[in-house]
Design a protein around this motif. Sequence first.
Motif, PDB file in Angstrom:
ATOM      1  N   THR A 118      24.905 -35.395 -20.669  1.00 33.48           N
ATOM      2  CA  THR A 118      23.590 -36.003 -20.413  1.00 33.48           C
ATOM      3  C   THR A 118      22.950 -35.299 -19.216  1.00 33.48           C
ATOM      4  O   THR A 118      23.068 -35.750 -18.086  1.00 33.48           O
ATOM      5  CB  THR A 118      23.717 -37.512 -20.127  1.00 33.48           C
ATOM      6  N   ASP A 159       7.765 -34.570 -15.474  1.00 32.97           N
ATOM      7  CA  ASP A 159       9.221 -34.628 -15.431  1.00 32.97           C
ATOM      8  C   ASP A 159       9.910 -34.008 -16.641  1.00 32.97           C
ATOM      9  O   ASP A 159      11.141 -33.909 -16.664  1.00 32.97           O
ATOM     10  CB  ASP A 159       9.685 -36.090 -15.299  1.00 32.97           C
ATOM     11  N   LYS A 219      20.742 -34.031 -16.230  1.00 30.23           N
ATOM     12  CA  LYS A 219      19.785 -34.681 -15.345  1.00 30.23           C
ATOM     13  C   LYS A 219      18.752 -33.653 -14.905  1.00 30.23           C
ATOM     14  O   LYS A 219      19.103 -32.530 -14.534  1.00 30.23           O
ATOM     15  CB  LYS A 219      20.500 -35.289 -14.146  1.00 30.23           C
ATOM     16  N   ARG A 220      17.504 -34.065 -14.895  1.00 28.47           N
ATOM     17  CA  ARG A 220      16.419 -33.099 -14.661  1.00 28.47           C
ATOM     18  C   ARG A 220      16.468 -32.489 -13.264  1.00 28.47           C
ATOM     19  O   ARG A 220      15.995 -31.374 -13.062  1.00 28.47           O
ATOM     20  CB  ARG A 220      15.063 -33.750 -14.903  1.00 28.47           C
ATOM     21  N   THR A 272      15.652 -27.765 -19.439  1.00 32.62           N
ATOM     22  CA  THR A 272      15.209 -29.103 -19.066  1.00 32.62           C
ATOM     23  C   THR A 272      15.171 -29.333 -17.558  1.00 32.62           C
ATOM     24  O   THR A 272      14.754 -30.404 -17.118  1.00 32.62           O
ATOM     25  CB  THR A 272      16.135 -30.163 -19.699  1.00 32.62           C
ATOM     26  N   ASP A 273      15.608 -28.374 -16.766  1.00 31.20           N
ATOM     27  CA  ASP A 273      15.634 -28.556 -15.316  1.00 31.20           C
ATOM     28  C   ASP A 273      14.211 -28.603 -14.748  1.00 31.20           C
ATOM     29  O   ASP A 273      13.387 -27.728 -15.037  1.00 31.20           O
ATOM     30  CB  ASP A 273      16.423 -27.435 -14.643  1.00 31.20           C
ATOM     31  N   GLU A 326      12.639 -30.011  -7.870  1.00 30.89           N
ATOM     32  CA  GLU A 326      13.824 -29.591  -7.128  1.00 30.89           C
ATOM     33  C   GLU A 326      13.448 -28.659  -5.980  1.00 30.89           C
ATOM     34  O   GLU A 326      13.939 -28.813  -4.850  1.00 30.89           O
ATOM     35  CB  GLU A 326      14.814 -28.901  -8.075  1.00 30.89           C
ATOM     36  N   ASP A 339      20.940 -34.232  -8.167  1.00 28.41           N
ATOM     37  CA  ASP A 339      21.276 -35.550  -8.709  1.00 28.41           C
ATOM     38  C   ASP A 339      22.721 -35.606  -9.188  1.00 28.41           C
ATOM     39  O   ASP A 339      23.076 -36.430 -10.025  1.00 28.41           O
ATOM     40  CB  ASP A 339      20.327 -35.894  -9.859  1.00 28.41           C
ATOM     41  N   SER A 395      26.672 -30.408 -19.255  1.00 33.96           N
ATOM     42  CA  SER A 395      26.626 -31.857 -19.121  1.00 33.96           C
ATOM     43  C   SER A 395      26.276 -32.500 -20.456  1.00 33.96           C
ATOM     44  O   SER A 395      25.385 -32.020 -21.170  1.00 33.96           O
ATOM     45  CB  SER A 395      25.584 -32.273 -18.078  1.00 33.96           C
ATOM     46  N   ASP A 436      24.424 -33.374 -10.939  1.00 33.45           N
ATOM     47  CA  ASP A 436      24.712 -32.664 -12.186  1.00 33.45           C
ATOM     48  C   ASP A 436      24.901 -31.186 -11.858  1.00 33.45           C
ATOM     49  O   ASP A 436      23.940 -30.423 -11.780  1.00 33.45           O
ATOM     50  CB  ASP A 436      23.559 -32.863 -13.168  1.00 33.45           C
TER      51      ASP A 436
END
Length: 500
Positions: A369, A417, A371-372, A390-391, A396, A377, A367, A379
């Motif tokens: 950008t 986050d 997404k966490r 970055t996850d 989650e 979300d 991606s 992604d």
Amino acid sequence: MGRRSIAALICGALAAGGLAAAGVSALEPRAASASSHREAPLISGQPQYDNTDLYAFVSPDKPDTTTVIANFIPFEEPAGGPNFYTFADDAQYDIHIDSNGDARSDLVFRYTFKTHRKNGNTFLYNTGAVKSLGDPNLNITQTYNIDLLKLRDEKVVARTRVADNVPVAPSNVGKASMPDYGKLRDQAVYKLTGGAQTFAGQAEDPFFADLRVFDLLYGGNLSEVGNDTLKGYNVNSLALQVPNDLIRQSKYQPVVGIWSTVQRKDAHGDWTQVSRLGNPLVNEVVNPQKDKDRFNASSPRYDAQFLKNVTNPEVPKLIEAIYKIKAPAEPRNDLVDVFLKGVKGLNQPPNVRPAEELRLNTSIKPSATPKRLGVLDGDNAGFPNGRRLTDDVIDEALQVMEGFLVGQKTGLGDGVDANDQKFGNSFPYLAQPTSGSRGPLAKGTGNNVRNQLGDGLQATGASGPDTTLIATSAAAGVAGVLLIGTAVMWWRRRTRYRAY
């Protein structure tokens, strides 16, 4: 350090010929009544062998490759000398690849380490400023080999040495000892022609979370959230970047399963598996105490024994008891997809055998950008399709546990986050380790160390006498004081005895 081309690597390891060793078992270690951050009783006492986290993602700057990162030794205090952090010499650190979904290893990248010591007559990790990995001031060093094993029915059929005597990046002792740690990090990245790369060394712990969850799920009233309790700690990392075509079955079946294990030799000289990790948090909060050590010693093809832990999880029941959020109905077949099979249409291979593996669809592009919350979300390049640095796997996992996939959206999270340090844009992507010299500098002009040692002790980077000489002189002064004190005490005792 011999460099091997990818073509040679593929031909040597994947062809039927090569250094064939058919019939030799590679993945049948003896069972241990023995990962993540201190997630099981036995491995919590063996940090060198404890796999804290596993990451696998399509490389954002090289999408024809996959990067796998396995971290070890939880909660490394940066200033934890004089014996800083090394990989174990008596261990096999393995990264497993299941390319067809049958819960068996098809490829294994095996890391083995050797520790070297230049001077055994000092307690120091380094005897002066270290400016390169080959600097004589770096007293304790490590090197490693990587063997690529091809397997059939868990038996080795080909073995190829793909890296030999590669240097490990050292622990980040501090600014005086390692004034340019980034240079040392760069020197520890070992490149193979064709795009493969490897790195081993210390890194800032990329896992971000508020671990006060274990205090009755954030204090019993959500008062204990929002603090990254891993901030400032380091880990030892293995990072491997390999072509997608090397690890996947084909471009038509691009999903791979990945997990890591550690074996060490027991008293009989046999290899014993003591740590295992695929998806995050499984052995912490999915498996109960009675199963944790057995999980660490087991192989994915036997994961049916842990099925009830997934279909009837404990966490939602605890959340309902403490926070009155109703637990989803059981059995939780939605969790079977996430933790054991992969999500259908995303990262579930055909004819999959349920097993706890981190599953990655290598055909999904990174991606632009990220997404966490990854797949939750929208992604699809993020968790649970692999795992990026970055996850936000805590948020989650909490939301999936509470029924996100069956329509119950709670928005639960731990208030952390993102990681406190930024990740890199190129391999190995990890943030540099926190320095052992962090913290405030000495202040004031009173009776402090600087005044006692005189002007010879200068600020980092200032020109002046060699730091080794200063340290030696200071040590000699201390030794002199101790010697004089000892002599005075002996004289007094002798005088006292004569008086009697």
